[in-house]
Design an enzyme around this catalytic site. Structure first.
Site, PDB file in Angstrom:
ATOM      1  N   GLY A 156      -2.382  -8.893   1.219  1.00 50.47           N
ATOM      2  CA  GLY A 156      -2.639  -7.806   2.160  1.00 50.47           C
ATOM      3  C   GLY A 156      -1.390  -7.176   2.738  1.00 50.47           C
ATOM      4  O   GLY A 156      -0.687  -7.793   3.547  1.00 50.47           O
TER       5      GLY A 156
ATOM      6  N   GLU B  91      -0.782  -0.038  -5.812  1.00 49.98           N
ATOM      7  CA  GLU B  91       0.600  -0.564  -5.849  1.00 49.98           C
ATOM      8  C   GLU B  91       1.634   0.565  -5.832  1.00 49.98           C
ATOM      9  O   GLU B  91       2.660   0.501  -6.506  1.00 49.98           O
ATOM     10  CB  GLU B  91       0.803  -1.531  -7.015  1.00 49.98           C
TER      11      GLU B  91
HETATM   12  C1  LIG Z   1      -8.966  -0.260  -5.656  1.00 55.18           C
HETATM   13  C2  LIG Z   1      -7.782  -0.484  -4.768  1.00 55.18           C
HETATM   14  C3  LIG Z   1      -7.223  -1.753  -4.675  1.00 55.18           C
HETATM   15  C4  LIG Z   1      -6.141  -1.988  -3.817  1.00 55.18           C
HETATM   16  N1  LIG Z   1      -5.665  -3.269  -3.663  1.00 55.18           N
HETATM   17  C5  LIG Z   1      -4.728  -3.513  -2.707  1.00 55.18           C
HETATM   18  C6  LIG Z   1      -4.338  -4.857  -2.416  1.00 55.18           C
HETATM   19  O1  LIG Z   1      -4.821  -5.824  -3.030  1.00 55.18           O
HETATM   20  N2  LIG Z   1      -3.434  -5.062  -1.426  1.00 55.18           N
HETATM   21  C7  LIG Z   1      -2.886  -4.036  -0.710  1.00 55.18           C
HETATM   22  O2  LIG Z   1      -2.075  -4.307   0.169  1.00 55.18           O
HETATM   23  N3  LIG Z   1      -3.238  -2.745  -0.981  1.00 55.18           N
HETATM   24  C8  LIG Z   1      -4.144  -2.464  -1.945  1.00 55.18           C
HETATM   25  N4  LIG Z   1      -4.539  -1.161  -2.196  1.00 55.18           N
HETATM   26  C9  LIG Z   1      -3.943  -0.080  -1.419  1.00 55.18           C
HETATM   27  C10 LIG Z   1      -3.041   0.848  -2.206  1.00 55.18           C
HETATM   28  O3  LIG Z   1      -1.832   0.205  -2.499  1.00 55.18           O
HETATM   29  C11 LIG Z   1      -2.876   2.126  -1.370  1.00 55.18           C
HETATM   30  O4  LIG Z   1      -4.102   2.811  -1.432  1.00 55.18           O
HETATM   31  C12 LIG Z   1      -1.753   3.004  -1.863  1.00 55.18           C
HETATM   32  O5  LIG Z   1      -0.511   2.389  -1.633  1.00 55.18           O
HETATM   33  C13 LIG Z   1      -1.760   4.392  -1.192  1.00 55.18           C
HETATM   34  O6  LIG Z   1      -1.897   4.304   0.182  1.00 55.18           O
HETATM   35  P1  LIG Z   1      -3.009   5.203   0.924  1.00 55.18           P
HETATM   36  O7  LIG Z   1      -4.278   4.987   0.206  1.00 55.18           O
HETATM   37  O8  LIG Z   1      -2.981   4.891   2.369  1.00 55.18           O
HETATM   38  O9  LIG Z   1      -2.551   6.681   0.689  1.00 55.18           O
HETATM   39  P2  LIG Z   1      -1.503   7.537   1.573  1.00 55.18           P
HETATM   40  O10 LIG Z   1      -0.268   6.742   1.768  1.00 55.18           O
HETATM   41  O11 LIG Z   1      -2.198   8.039   2.796  1.00 55.18           O
HETATM   42  O12 LIG Z   1      -1.189   8.758   0.614  1.00 55.18           O
HETATM   43  C14 LIG Z   1      -1.985   9.936   0.538  1.00 55.18           C
HETATM   44  C15 LIG Z   1      -1.257  10.922  -0.385  1.00 55.18           C
HETATM   45  O13 LIG Z   1       0.003  11.291   0.192  1.00 55.18           O
HETATM   46  C16 LIG Z   1       1.049  11.034  -0.720  1.00 55.18           C
HETATM   47  N5  LIG Z   1       2.258  10.612  -0.013  1.00 55.18           N
HETATM   48  C17 LIG Z   1       2.391   9.686   0.969  1.00 55.18           C
HETATM   49  N6  LIG Z   1       3.667   9.555   1.336  1.00 55.18           N
HETATM   50  C18 LIG Z   1       4.378  10.422   0.576  1.00 55.18           C
HETATM   51  C19 LIG Z   1       5.773  10.768   0.462  1.00 55.18           C
HETATM   52  N7  LIG Z   1       6.690  10.175   1.229  1.00 55.18           N
HETATM   53  N8  LIG Z   1       6.121  11.715  -0.430  1.00 55.18           N
HETATM   54  C20 LIG Z   1       5.197  12.328  -1.214  1.00 55.18           C
HETATM   55  N9  LIG Z   1       3.871  12.033  -1.167  1.00 55.18           N
HETATM   56  C21 LIG Z   1       3.474  11.103  -0.301  1.00 55.18           C
HETATM   57  C22 LIG Z   1       0.515   9.914  -1.614  1.00 55.18           C
HETATM   58  O14 LIG Z   1       1.203   9.861  -2.847  1.00 55.18           O
HETATM   59  C23 LIG Z   1      -0.940  10.324  -1.769  1.00 55.18           C
HETATM   60  O15 LIG Z   1      -1.042  11.318  -2.742  1.00 55.18           O
HETATM   61  C24 LIG Z   1      -5.589  -0.903  -3.073  1.00 55.18           C
HETATM   62  C25 LIG Z   1      -6.142   0.374  -3.198  1.00 55.18           C
HETATM   63  C26 LIG Z   1      -7.230   0.593  -4.009  1.00 55.18           C
HETATM   64  C27 LIG Z   1      -7.832   1.969  -4.058  1.00 55.18           C
END
Ligand SMILES: Cc1cc2nc3c(=O)[nH]c(=O)nc-3n(C[C@H](O)[C@H](O)[C@H](O)COP(=O)(O)OP(=O)(O)OC[C@H]3O[C@@H](n4cnc5c(N)ncnc54)[C@H](O)[C@@H]3O)c2cc1C
Length: 389
Positions: free
Chosen positions: A134, A373
């Protein structure tokens, strides 16, 4: 595949005997244990816990874990092969296998004390326990270093409050490695990794996500409400958790690239077969250049992704820094996975839009690869920082 790092142009493409053995074992296992049930799991969002126990018996839940801790003791070459082969059948099983092996188990393998390794690795590597990891929180995904879940020191214990979301195996995991804040916001050395067992008072699972794809891989919230965790559960040094997690992700991204490769190969092979069987205008559709060129593009992109992935895997095996290479492999493989799966549906035409053929599932599963990831945008950030430093 063997790569000479002195001269990267010298690459031997031969699979090792272990890679061949792992691939064959997974094909047999997948035909028997996954294919007959995967659409039912997908439809009802069933996370097949028993399947992962069986995968544990085959050594697939501790691929990189040394034999001394009950693992298979394989290298990243066999690991990439294993994730890709299983994902070719079902991406959600590949995703769960990757999260268990690369994130939870590998965090413990890389950074935990000998005592913690002895306690947790044999259970995880044999599939007796399923692991979760997490990092992500509802308001901090890409910006994970800004996390708000806090652990406050109280005698020999830490009291944790907050929530993690989108956690693979958030409900079914027997143990989780969780990275939380132990210092001020804005300092990358103010986060700490803890090993927290299911059943610890104050630690519970929240909402399970209803997802577009990867539906047999469980994704759920972790909730911490005055959760007391003994200081012996800290991994490594207090304050090192975020730095550890970035290193864990460097390896993890190779596995998401392998997951992408497997889905892309599955989508391509299904489309190739169908294109030879489906006749229109009294000819197989593969005889139309419009379809044949799609297949040519799909095959070429897959081969390019394969090279990037095995190069990163080879460097990882040699203990080299793979920060840039794993991000490149993950970025490219996940993007082409979406492209290949999209063209796969197109080649199947209307049938590709139904659940009678595998194209639609590859298409739905593929999209996660550009998000989990680290999104594609974040991979570009990692790559550009590395080449501009
Ligand atoms: C099926 C699934 C399994 C997962 N498993 C895990 C897990 O086991 N453990 C865990 O910790 N997490 C897990 N995750 C979380 C996953 O790593 C995150 O969803 C991912 O890192 C993106 O974060 P967010 O969804 O909050 O998107 P956000 O960070 O809110 O991003 C939204 C958009 O903004 C863009 N963005 C954000 N910052 C920038 C920047 N600086 N420059 C340009 N663009 C940007 C992103 O690329 C994206 O297009 C999982 C997610 C899913 C959907």
């Amino acid at each position: 595949m063997q790569i000479n790092n002195e001269n990267p142009l010298e690459i031997s493409f031969e699979e090792t005997e272990n890679q061949k053995m792992v691939a064959q074992m997974i094909r047999d296992f997948g035909s028997r244990e996954i294919k007959p049930k995967m659409m039912e799991w997908d439809d009802a969002q069933i996370f097949p816990v028993d399947l992962f126990k069986k995968m544990g018996e085959l050594g697939l839940m501790g691929v990189l874990v040394p034999e001394a801790y009950g693992g298979s003791g394989f290298s990243y070459m066999e690991y990439v092969t294993a994730i890709a082969e299983i994902s070719k059948i079902d991406g959600s099983i590949g995703l769960s296998m990757a999260a268990h092996n690369s994130l939870c188990t590998n965090h413990i393998l890389q950074f935990a004390s000998e005592e913690q390794k002895q306690k947790y690795l044999p259970k995880l590597a044999t599939g007796e326990w399923i692991g979760a990891w997490g990092l992500t929180e509802p308001n901090t995904g890409s910006d994970a270093g800004n996390m708000r879940t806090v652990a406050e020191k109280n005698g020999d214990y830490y009291v944790i409050n907050g929530a993690k979301n989108f956690i693979t195996h958030g409900r079914s995991g027997n143990v989780a490695v969780v990275i939380v804040r132990t210092g001020p916001v804005g300092d990358s050395h103010s986060m700490t990794a803890f090993i927290i067992e299911k059943g610890t008072p104050g630690f519970s699972a929240g909402k399970k996500e209803n997802k577009l794809g990867m539906r047999a891989s469980e994704t759920a919230e972790l909730i911490f409400s005055d959760c007391r965790v003994h200081q012996s559960q800290v991994i490594g040094k207090v304050g090192d958790g975020f730095i550890q997690s970035l290193k864990v992700l460097d390896g993890g991204r190779i596995s998401i690239a392998a997951l992408s490769l497997g889905i892309a190969v599955g989508a391509y092979e299904a489309a190739l077969k169908y294109s030879k069987e489906r006749h229109q205008f009294n000819k197989p559709i593969s005889s139309f250049q419009g379809i044949a060129f799609k297949l040519a593009d799909m095959a070429t992109k897959i081969e390019a992704a394969r090279l990037l992935i095995f190069r990163a895997a080879d460097m990882k095996n040699k203990g080299l820094d793979v920060n840039k290479e794993s991000a490149m492999a993950k970025l490219y493989a996940s993007e082409i996975c979406v492209e290949v799966a999209t063209e796969g549906v197109q080649i199947f035409g209307g049938y590709g839009y139904t659940k009678d053929f595998p194209a639609e599932k590859y298409y739905r599963d593929a999209k996660l690869c550009t998000i989990g990831e680290g999104t594609s945008e974040i991979q570009k950030l990692v790559i550009s920082r590395s080449i501009l430093k």
